[in-house]
Design a protein around this motif. Structure first.
Motif, PDB file in Angstrom:
ATOM      1  N   VAL A 230       0.695  -0.727   0.198  1.00 48.08           N
ATOM      2  CA  VAL A 230      -0.088  -0.355   0.298  1.00 48.08           C
ATOM      3  C   VAL A 230       0.783   1.244  -0.004  1.00 48.08           C
ATOM      4  O   VAL A 230       0.138   2.475  -0.789  1.00 48.08           O
ATOM      5  N   VAL A 231       1.781   1.479   1.025  1.00 46.71           N
ATOM      6  CA  VAL A 231       2.413   2.353   1.060  1.00 46.71           C
ATOM      7  C   VAL A 231       3.671   2.630  -0.869  1.00 46.71           C
ATOM      8  O   VAL A 231       3.468   3.300  -1.154  1.00 46.71           O
ATOM      9  N   GLY A 232       4.032   1.843  -1.096  1.00 48.04           N
ATOM     10  CA  GLY A 232       5.144   1.726  -2.416  1.00 48.04           C
ATOM     11  C   GLY A 232       3.748   2.157  -3.155  1.00 48.04           C
ATOM     12  O   GLY A 232       4.999   3.245  -3.941  1.00 48.04           O
ATOM     13  N   VAL A 233       2.561   1.637  -3.441  1.00 45.75           N
ATOM     14  CA  VAL A 233       1.639   2.345  -4.239  1.00 45.75           C
ATOM     15  C   VAL A 233       1.423   3.464  -4.169  1.00 45.75           C
ATOM     16  O   VAL A 233       1.977   3.602  -5.547  1.00 45.75           O
TER      17      VAL A 233
ATOM     18  N   PHE B  49       2.766   6.162  -6.711  1.00 42.09           N
ATOM     19  CA  PHE B  49       2.098   7.258  -7.238  1.00 42.09           C
ATOM     20  C   PHE B  49       3.152   9.431  -7.350  1.00 42.09           C
ATOM     21  O   PHE B  49       2.854   9.764  -8.235  1.00 42.09           O
ATOM     22  N   LEU B  50       3.027   9.017  -6.299  1.00 41.92           N
ATOM     23  CA  LEU B  50       3.421  10.686  -5.696  1.00 41.92           C
ATOM     24  C   LEU B  50       4.308  11.189  -6.340  1.00 41.92           C
ATOM     25  O   LEU B  50       4.937  12.290  -6.562  1.00 41.92           O
TER      26      LEU B  50
ATOM     27  N   PRO C 105       1.232  -0.701 -13.896  1.00 40.15           N
ATOM     28  CA  PRO C 105       1.866  -1.947 -13.046  1.00 40.15           C
ATOM     29  C   PRO C 105       3.780  -1.536 -13.118  1.00 40.15           C
ATOM     30  O   PRO C 105       4.884  -1.558 -12.204  1.00 40.15           O
ATOM     31  N   SER C 106       4.383  -0.563 -13.280  1.00 37.53           N
ATOM     32  CA  SER C 106       5.560   0.182 -13.830  1.00 37.53           C
ATOM     33  C   SER C 106       5.414   1.327 -12.093  1.00 37.53           C
ATOM     34  O   SER C 106       6.665   1.131 -11.778  1.00 37.53           O
ATOM     35  N   THR C 107       4.824   2.114 -12.210  1.00 40.39           N
ATOM     36  CA  THR C 107       4.495   2.812 -10.820  1.00 40.39           C
ATOM     37  C   THR C 107       4.308   1.948  -9.976  1.00 40.39           C
ATOM     38  O   THR C 107       5.161   2.387  -9.282  1.00 40.39           O
ATOM     39  N   ILE C 108       4.229   1.222 -10.084  1.00 35.09           N
ATOM     40  CA  ILE C 108       3.278  -0.013  -8.923  1.00 35.09           C
ATOM     41  C   ILE C 108       4.510  -0.298  -8.346  1.00 35.09           C
ATOM     42  O   ILE C 108       5.618  -0.860  -7.511  1.00 35.09           O
ATOM     43  N   ALA C 109       5.679  -0.761  -9.373  1.00 30.93           N
ATOM     44  CA  ALA C 109       6.665  -1.369  -8.957  1.00 30.93           C
ATOM     45  C   ALA C 109       8.275  -0.784  -8.566  1.00 30.93           C
ATOM     46  O   ALA C 109       9.210  -0.973  -7.798  1.00 30.93           O
ATOM     47  N   LEU C 110       7.802   0.333  -8.710  1.00 24.13           N
ATOM     48  CA  LEU C 110       9.417   1.185  -9.079  1.00 24.13           C
ATOM     49  C   LEU C 110       8.712   1.650  -7.787  1.00 24.13           C
ATOM     50  O   LEU C 110       9.431   2.518  -6.581  1.00 24.13           O
ATOM     51  N   GLY C 111       7.160   2.186  -7.091  1.00 29.29           N
ATOM     52  CA  GLY C 111       6.969   2.223  -5.721  1.00 29.29           C
ATOM     53  C   GLY C 111       7.385   0.984  -4.845  1.00 29.29           C
ATOM     54  O   GLY C 111       7.920   1.535  -3.590  1.00 29.29           O
ATOM     55  N   VAL C 112       7.068   0.071  -5.627  1.00 26.26           N
ATOM     56  CA  VAL C 112       7.536  -0.632  -4.181  1.00 26.26           C
ATOM     57  C   VAL C 112       9.306  -0.971  -3.976  1.00 26.26           C
ATOM     58  O   VAL C 112       9.259  -1.245  -2.381  1.00 26.26           O
TER      59      VAL C 112
END
Length: 77
Positions: free
Chosen positions: A8-11, A15-16, A28-35
């Motif tokens: 949740v924090v990574g997503v 995004f931010l 998917p790239s945004t989520i992967a980079l965030g996590v």
């Protein structure tokens, strides 16, 4: 539960970060980079906190020793 919180924090962080840096990525790239960023940032921050904690322990030990030496010199005479 910590894994779900990390996701949740990574997503949210991904995004931010893409909005702040004005990068246009797919979801998917945004989520992967965030996590991945949350994992790396969490490890670095935990390491820094551990180092600061050890430093604070040393400062506390030094202050305690100084206080005891002062008390001994003041009242032991």
């Amino acid at each position: 539960m910590p894994l779900i919180w990390l996701l949740v924090v990574g997503v949210a962080a991904g995004f931010l970060a893409t909005r702040i840096l004005r990068v246009d990525l797919d979801t998917p790239s945004t989520i992967a980079l965030g996590v991945l960023g949350a994992l790396i940032g969490g490890m670095v921050l935990r390491g820094l906190v551990m180092l600061v904690g050890m430093g604070a322990g040393f400062v506390g030990a030094l202050l305690g020793a100084l206080l005891l030496i002062w008390a001994w010199k003041t009242w032991a005479r």
